[in-house]
Design a protein around this motif. Sequence first.
Motif, mmCIF file in Angstrom:
data_model
loop_
_atom_site.group_PDB
_atom_site.id
_atom_site.type_symbol
_atom_site.label_atom_id
_atom_site.label_comp_id
_atom_site.label_asym_id
_atom_site.label_seq_id
_atom_site.Cartn_x
_atom_site.Cartn_y
_atom_site.Cartn_z
ATOM 1 N N LYS A 1 0.849 -1.190 0.000
ATOM 2 C CA LYS A 1 0.000 0.000 0.000
ATOM 3 C C LYS A 1 0.886 1.242 0.000
ATOM 4 N N ASP A 2 0.562 2.219 -0.824
ATOM 5 C CA ASP A 2 1.290 3.491 -0.801
ATOM 6 C C ASP A 2 0.649 4.377 0.274
ATOM 7 N N ARG A 3 1.444 5.237 0.923
ATOM 8 C CA ARG A 3 0.857 6.147 1.906
ATOM 9 C C ARG A 3 0.005 7.210 1.241
ATOM 10 N N VAL A 4 0.243 7.434 -0.062
ATOM 11 C CA VAL A 4 -0.593 8.400 -0.787
ATOM 12 C C VAL A 4 -1.915 7.713 -1.115
ATOM 13 N N PRO A 5 -3.043 8.276 -0.659
ATOM 14 C CA PRO A 5 -4.319 7.604 -0.902
ATOM 15 C C PRO A 5 -4.560 7.333 -2.385
ATOM 16 N N GLY A 6 -5.085 6.156 -2.670
ATOM 17 C CA GLY A 6 -5.445 5.815 -4.050
ATOM 18 C C GLY A 6 -4.297 5.264 -4.867
ATOM 19 N N ARG A 7 -3.104 5.167 -4.267
ATOM 20 C CA ARG A 7 -1.958 4.689 -5.043
ATOM 21 C C ARG A 7 -1.448 3.366 -4.485
ATOM 22 N N VAL A 8 -0.783 2.597 -5.340
ATOM 23 C CA VAL A 8 -0.243 1.307 -4.944
ATOM 24 C C VAL A 8 1.152 1.157 -5.548
ATOM 25 N N ILE A 9 2.000 0.371 -4.885
ATOM 26 C CA ILE A 9 3.352 0.113 -5.392
ATOM 27 C C ILE A 9 3.497 -1.390 -5.616
ATOM 28 N N ILE A 10 3.962 -1.741 -6.812
ATOM 29 C CA ILE A 10 4.241 -3.151 -7.117
ATOM 30 C C ILE A 10 5.743 -3.266 -7.327
ATOM 31 N N VAL A 11 6.369 -4.212 -6.647
ATOM 32 C CA VAL A 11 7.811 -4.437 -6.830
ATOM 33 C C VAL A 11 7.975 -5.796 -7.520
ATOM 34 N N ALA A 12 8.669 -5.791 -8.661
ATOM 35 C CA ALA A 12 8.827 -7.032 -9.436
ATOM 36 C C ALA A 12 10.306 -7.268 -9.717
ATOM 37 N N VAL A 13 10.728 -8.540 -9.658
ATOM 38 C CA VAL A 13 12.128 -8.875 -9.946
ATOM 39 C C VAL A 13 12.214 -10.034 -10.940
ATOM 40 N N GLU A 14 13.319 -10.029 -11.691
ATOM 41 C CA GLU A 14 13.644 -11.147 -12.580
ATOM 42 C C GLU A 14 15.165 -11.201 -12.700
ATOM 43 N N ASP A 15 15.681 -12.297 -13.221
ATOM 44 C CA ASP A 15 17.075 -12.359 -13.651
ATOM 45 C C ASP A 15 17.085 -11.924 -15.113
ATOM 46 N N ASN A 16 17.787 -10.838 -15.424
ATOM 47 C CA ASN A 16 17.755 -10.302 -16.804
ATOM 48 C C ASN A 16 18.239 -11.312 -17.828
ATOM 49 N N LEU A 17 19.160 -12.209 -17.432
ATOM 50 C CA LEU A 17 19.680 -13.174 -18.411
ATOM 51 C C LEU A 17 18.780 -14.403 -18.542
ATOM 52 N N VAL A 18 17.846 -14.602 -17.608
ATOM 53 C CA VAL A 18 17.000 -15.804 -17.672
ATOM 54 C C VAL A 18 15.593 -15.389 -18.131
ATOM 55 N N LYS A 19 14.680 -15.043 -17.211
ATOM 56 C CA LYS A 19 13.353 -14.622 -17.693
ATOM 57 C C LYS A 19 13.460 -13.373 -18.576
ATOM 58 N N GLY A 20 14.491 -12.548 -18.331
ATOM 59 C CA GLY A 20 14.664 -11.345 -19.145
ATOM 60 C C GLY A 20 15.291 -11.606 -20.503
ATOM 61 N N ALA A 21 15.726 -12.841 -20.790
ATOM 62 C CA ALA A 21 16.366 -13.138 -22.083
ATOM 63 C C ALA A 21 16.311 -14.644 -22.382
ATOM 64 N N SER A 22 17.361 -15.383 -22.006
ATOM 65 C CA SER A 22 17.532 -16.753 -22.501
ATOM 66 C C SER A 22 16.515 -17.742 -21.925
ATOM 67 N N GLY A 23 16.110 -17.559 -20.684
ATOM 68 C CA GLY A 23 15.107 -18.464 -20.100
ATOM 69 C C GLY A 23 13.774 -18.313 -20.804
ATOM 70 N N GLN A 24 13.347 -17.073 -20.968
ATOM 71 C CA GLN A 24 12.073 -16.850 -21.673
ATOM 72 C C GLN A 24 12.176 -17.323 -23.132
ATOM 73 N N ALA A 25 13.366 -17.204 -23.724
ATOM 74 C CA ALA A 25 13.559 -17.676 -25.105
ATOM 75 C C ALA A 25 13.349 -19.194 -25.179
ATOM 76 N N VAL A 26 13.873 -19.924 -24.198
ATOM 77 C CA VAL A 26 13.665 -21.384 -24.180
ATOM 78 C C VAL A 26 12.191 -21.699 -23.874
#
Length: 348
Positions: free
Chosen positions: A301-326
């Motif tokens: 939850k963001d402290r600013v009313p009506g707003r939300v924060i999503i934090v997302a992570v990946e490995d750039n070389l895997v889901k971000g490149a070669s993993g997703q390619a496979v």
Amino acid sequence: MSDVKVKVGILGASGYTGAELVRILAHHEASIITLLTADRRAGRPFGEVFPHLAHINLPTMIKIEDADWSTVDLIFCALPHGTTQEVIAGLPDHVKVVDLSADFRLFDPATYQEWYGAEHAAQDLQKEVVYGLTELHREKIKKARVVANPGCYPTPVQLALTPLLESKLVHADDIIIDAKSGVTGAGRSPKEMTLFAEVTEGIHAYGTGGHRHAPEIEQGLAWASGSDVVVNFSPHLMPMSRGILESIYVKMTDGTTAEDIQAALAKRYADEPFVRILPFGVTPQTRHVRGSNYVLMGVVKDRVPGRVIIVAVEDNLVKGASGQAVQNMNVMLGLPETMGLEIEPLFP
Ligand SMILES: NC(=O)C1=CN([C@@H]2O[C@H](COP(=O)(O)OP(=O)(O)OC[C@H]3O[C@@H](n4cnc5c(N)ncnc54)[C@H](OP(=O)(O)O)[C@@H]3O)[C@@H](O)[C@H]2O)C=CC1
Ligand SMILES: CC(=O)N[C@@H](CCC(=O)OP(=O)(O)O)C(=O)O
């Protein structure tokens, strides 16, 4: 499963994503690597360039112009932007392609020219290309001959916001993406930005307000929202080798709560093997996905009313490149989607 293996080529095998493809395919039981290419390193054994993979029996890396296309059923193109267009356009029809570069990701030729500084050299071929964010375009990928693997930064943010825009839980005109990447995102070819002294003991923003992944993100989010989208996107270079973390700040539509956002994402990705939504209020770290094909997301939850924060992570070389390619190759060939990719993250 049949004993006949899919014959796979990797163009650009001596780079970071090429090496990562070899690492992943080493555990892929339905394929065999029959072709490897390089440029400066052509003529050298792969295991000499990457000693950590020297135990794998592989063909010597050759120049693309010396490739015999009859030896492959599918190729991964892990080449610099701009070099792939002409190579792919000249391939025989029996060869399927997963392109890791940015050459076929933008479907409007004028947008491509604006951001990549040259007219697209294979506009006819572009019309048959499918955008390869697997979880969002799986049905089209199944029938594709050429798949444009997404950019590393556009993958997590589209996974996060596509379901929310489709169900009108967030506004499309107020999206801020604060992104941080490890240095392998810039590739293995030497450049000033990746010198040790320019990376260690500090971080810096680059491409601020004008990075070429902004139009790719906007294209995908426009497909989801049904109208044009413009985003604030700011990438940063971090003193780490792998990983991308994106803090995504959005405004919710009236009546929506941050808990609703977490619940909607959890429902959308409940059956997806590579996307995990964390319990409400918990945020992921890049080391939670290191070496793996997972994307982890947390909603707070963001402290600013009506707003939300999503934090997302990946490995750039895997889901971000070669993993997703496979993953895309598996879908294109009707193989189990997770084949070769069930690798647990390396933590810490
Ligand atoms: N790194 C990442 O996290 C991601 C990268 N990508 C994209 O994937 C592609 C590959 O990236 P990456 O592996 O990091 O890049 P690298 O710079 O590490 O590797 C590039 C590869 O292409 C070869 N090459 C370079 N120039 C030419 C040329 N003119 N003709 C033929 N081959 C050439 C190189 O050969 P040699 O070594 O012999 O010179 C090397 O094998 C790029 O388009 C990149 O943008 C996409 C998502 C994430
Ligand atoms: C740290 C770093 O330099 N990252 C690269 C993005 C790498 C990537 O995934 O995307 P492409 O395939 O579009 O190159 C950049 O900002 O240009």
